[in-house]
Design a protein around this motif. Sequence first.
Motif, PDB file in Angstrom:
ATOM      1  N   SER A 192       0.925  -1.273  -0.082  1.00  0.00           N
ATOM      2  CA  SER A 192      -0.035  -0.053  -0.067  1.00  0.00           C
ATOM      3  C   SER A 192       0.975   1.297   0.068  1.00  0.00           C
ATOM      4  O   SER A 192       0.733   2.058  -0.759  1.00  0.00           O
ATOM      5  CB  SER A 192      -0.981   0.004   1.132  1.00  0.00           C
ATOM      6  OG  SER A 192      -1.890  -0.964   1.251  1.00  0.00           O
ATOM      7  N   ASN A 227      -3.264  16.945  -4.474  1.00  0.00           N
ATOM      8  CA  ASN A 227      -4.432  16.733  -3.789  1.00  0.00           C
ATOM      9  C   ASN A 227      -5.637  16.313  -4.699  1.00  0.00           C
ATOM     10  O   ASN A 227      -6.623  15.732  -4.206  1.00  0.00           O
ATOM     11  CB  ASN A 227      -4.802  18.246  -3.052  1.00  0.00           C
ATOM     12  CG  ASN A 227      -3.868  18.673  -1.829  1.00  0.00           C
ATOM     13  OD1 ASN A 227      -3.487  17.537  -1.140  1.00  0.00           O
ATOM     14  ND2 ASN A 227      -3.320  19.617  -1.816  1.00  0.00           N
ATOM     15  N   ASP A 271      -5.395  14.386  -7.172  1.00  0.00           N
ATOM     16  CA  ASP A 271      -5.288  13.008  -7.300  1.00  0.00           C
ATOM     17  C   ASP A 271      -6.012  12.243  -6.091  1.00  0.00           C
ATOM     18  O   ASP A 271      -6.809  11.133  -6.064  1.00  0.00           O
ATOM     19  CB  ASP A 271      -4.322  12.521  -7.714  1.00  0.00           C
ATOM     20  CG  ASP A 271      -3.738  12.504  -9.105  1.00  0.00           C
ATOM     21  OD1 ASP A 271      -4.517  13.264  -9.772  1.00  0.00           O
ATOM     22  OD2 ASP A 271      -2.570  12.087  -9.437  1.00  0.00           O
ATOM     23  N   LEU A 272      -5.828  12.761  -5.018  1.00  0.00           N
ATOM     24  CA  LEU A 272      -6.298  12.098  -3.627  1.00  0.00           C
ATOM     25  C   LEU A 272      -7.715  12.094  -3.441  1.00  0.00           C
ATOM     26  O   LEU A 272      -8.300  11.231  -3.435  1.00  0.00           O
ATOM     27  CB  LEU A 272      -5.941  13.117  -2.369  1.00  0.00           C
ATOM     28  CG  LEU A 272      -6.535  12.595  -0.849  1.00  0.00           C
ATOM     29  CD1 LEU A 272      -6.066  10.824  -0.669  1.00  0.00           C
ATOM     30  CD2 LEU A 272      -5.988  13.270   0.275  1.00  0.00           C
ATOM     31  N   VAL A 273      -8.363  13.296  -4.152  1.00  0.00           N
ATOM     32  CA  VAL A 273      -9.823  13.186  -4.282  1.00  0.00           C
ATOM     33  C   VAL A 273     -10.276  12.211  -5.275  1.00  0.00           C
ATOM     34  O   VAL A 273     -11.415  11.544  -4.729  1.00  0.00           O
ATOM     35  CB  VAL A 273     -10.438  14.644  -4.712  1.00  0.00           C
ATOM     36  CG1 VAL A 273     -12.070  14.713  -5.101  1.00  0.00           C
ATOM     37  CG2 VAL A 273     -10.003  15.743  -3.572  1.00  0.00           C
ATOM     38  N   GLN A 274      -9.646  12.014  -6.326  1.00  0.00           N
ATOM     39  CA  GLN A 274     -10.128  10.880  -7.410  1.00  0.00           C
ATOM     40  C   GLN A 274      -9.932   9.609  -6.781  1.00  0.00           C
ATOM     41  O   GLN A 274     -10.875   8.514  -7.060  1.00  0.00           O
ATOM     42  CB  GLN A 274      -9.274  11.283  -8.600  1.00  0.00           C
ATOM     43  CG  GLN A 274      -9.550  12.211  -9.309  1.00  0.00           C
ATOM     44  CD  GLN A 274      -8.485  12.515 -10.361  1.00  0.00           C
ATOM     45  OE1 GLN A 274      -7.763  11.746 -10.904  1.00  0.00           O
ATOM     46  NE2 GLN A 274      -8.865  13.659 -11.238  1.00  0.00           N
ATOM     47  N   TRP A 275      -8.779   9.446  -5.794  1.00  0.00           N
ATOM     48  CA  TRP A 275      -8.635   7.981  -5.458  1.00  0.00           C
ATOM     49  C   TRP A 275      -9.768   7.836  -4.586  1.00  0.00           C
ATOM     50  O   TRP A 275     -10.226   6.787  -4.477  1.00  0.00           O
ATOM     51  CB  TRP A 275      -7.227   8.116  -4.879  1.00  0.00           C
ATOM     52  CG  TRP A 275      -6.702   6.620  -4.336  1.00  0.00           C
ATOM     53  CD1 TRP A 275      -6.465   6.226  -3.198  1.00  0.00           C
ATOM     54  CD2 TRP A 275      -6.289   5.587  -5.234  1.00  0.00           C
ATOM     55  NE1 TRP A 275      -6.252   4.814  -3.002  1.00  0.00           N
ATOM     56  CE2 TRP A 275      -6.139   4.424  -4.471  1.00  0.00           C
ATOM     57  CE3 TRP A 275      -6.065   5.640  -6.334  1.00  0.00           C
ATOM     58  CZ2 TRP A 275      -5.685   3.363  -4.816  1.00  0.00           C
ATOM     59  CZ3 TRP A 275      -5.810   4.360  -7.078  1.00  0.00           C
ATOM     60  CH2 TRP A 275      -5.622   3.152  -6.265  1.00  0.00           C
ATOM     61  N   ASN A 276     -10.027   8.773  -3.644  1.00  0.00           N
ATOM     62  CA  ASN A 276     -11.305   8.555  -2.699  1.00  0.00           C
ATOM     63  C   ASN A 276     -12.529   8.131  -3.467  1.00  0.00           C
ATOM     64  O   ASN A 276     -13.086   7.434  -2.990  1.00  0.00           O
ATOM     65  CB  ASN A 276     -11.602   9.732  -1.841  1.00  0.00           C
ATOM     66  CG  ASN A 276     -10.362   9.521  -0.665  1.00  0.00           C
ATOM     67  OD1 ASN A 276     -10.001   8.808  -0.185  1.00  0.00           O
ATOM     68  ND2 ASN A 276     -10.001  11.008  -0.282  1.00  0.00           N
ATOM     69  N   HIS A 277     -12.844   8.635  -4.723  1.00  0.00           N
ATOM     70  CA  HIS A 277     -13.838   8.691  -5.473  1.00  0.00           C
ATOM     71  C   HIS A 277     -13.775   6.837  -6.082  1.00  0.00           C
ATOM     72  O   HIS A 277     -14.573   6.139  -6.114  1.00  0.00           O
ATOM     73  CB  HIS A 277     -14.242   9.147  -6.639  1.00  0.00           C
ATOM     74  CG  HIS A 277     -14.708  10.504  -6.166  1.00  0.00           C
ATOM     75  ND1 HIS A 277     -15.750  10.721  -5.505  1.00  0.00           N
ATOM     76  CD2 HIS A 277     -14.244  11.981  -6.229  1.00  0.00           C
ATOM     77  CE1 HIS A 277     -16.245  11.906  -5.351  1.00  0.00           C
ATOM     78  NE2 HIS A 277     -15.038  12.804  -5.576  1.00  0.00           N
ATOM     79  N   LEU A 283     -12.770   4.307  -4.470  1.00  0.00           N
ATOM     80  CA  LEU A 283     -13.078   3.435  -3.614  1.00  0.00           C
ATOM     81  C   LEU A 283     -14.672   2.921  -3.823  1.00  0.00           C
ATOM     82  O   LEU A 283     -14.917   2.033  -3.411  1.00  0.00           O
ATOM     83  CB  LEU A 283     -12.927   4.102  -2.269  1.00  0.00           C
ATOM     84  CG  LEU A 283     -11.751   4.430  -1.602  1.00  0.00           C
ATOM     85  CD1 LEU A 283     -11.711   5.051  -0.282  1.00  0.00           C
ATOM     86  CD2 LEU A 283     -10.784   3.072  -1.513  1.00  0.00           C
ATOM     87  N   LYS A 284     -15.355   3.902  -4.654  1.00  0.00           N
ATOM     88  CA  LYS A 284     -16.619   3.556  -4.697  1.00  0.00           C
ATOM     89  C   LYS A 284     -16.866   2.726  -6.097  1.00  0.00           C
ATOM     90  O   LYS A 284     -18.110   2.248  -6.267  1.00  0.00           O
ATOM     91  CB  LYS A 284     -17.553   4.669  -4.895  1.00  0.00           C
ATOM     92  CG  LYS A 284     -17.412   5.562  -3.568  1.00  0.00           C
ATOM     93  CD  LYS A 284     -18.162   7.118  -3.663  1.00  0.00           C
ATOM     94  CE  LYS A 284     -17.973   7.900  -2.724  1.00  0.00           C
ATOM     95  NZ  LYS A 284     -18.273   9.211  -3.043  1.00  0.00           N
TER      96      LYS A 284
END
Length: 156
Positions: free
Chosen positions: A11, A29, A31-37, A39-40
Motif C-alpha cells: 500500500s 490533492n 489525485d487524492l480526491v479522485q482516489w477516494n472516489h 473506492l466506490k
Amino acid sequence: MTTKRSDQEKSEKYARALIDAARQEGRANKDLVQWNHALKFSPEVLETLAAMRTEDDLNLVGDVARTYKEILDSEDKTVSVTVTTAVPLDDDLREKVIAKAEKDLNAPVYLVERVDPSIIGGVVLEARGNRYDASVRAQLANIRKTLSSTFIGSDD
C-alpha cells in the motif's frame, strides 16, 4: 501477521508512486480526491478501466460514460435521480424521496445521494436532465436578487 505487513508495504509503495507522479504534475490533492472516489468503483468498472488503459483507450472514458448512459436510458425504465442534501438522508426521508420521485416521474427510481454542506439545507433533485433546486442557498440567492432589484435604483 506477515500478510498484513506485506499489504502495508505494498500500500505504501503504491501510495508513494501515486504521490510522486501527482507531485510532478502539481496535482497531488486532486489525485487524492479522485482516489477516494475510486473506492466506490465496482470491480467491473475497475476492470474496464484497466482494459482501456492496456489498449491505450483512456481518452475514451468520457465517451464510454456518455454511451453507457444513453444505452441505459434507452433500455431501462428506471430513472436515475440525484438528490443533494446538506446532511446524509436518514432511511425514512430516503424512502419518502424515492416514493415522491417515482410518483412524479411515473417510473422506478435509482437514487444517487450526494452530501454538500454548502447548500445549507433543503434539497436539490436532478432527473432526466432537469434540476429542481429547493436548497436554502438557492432561496437566499433569490431573496438577495429580489432585494437588489427592489432597492437598487429606487428613488426611496
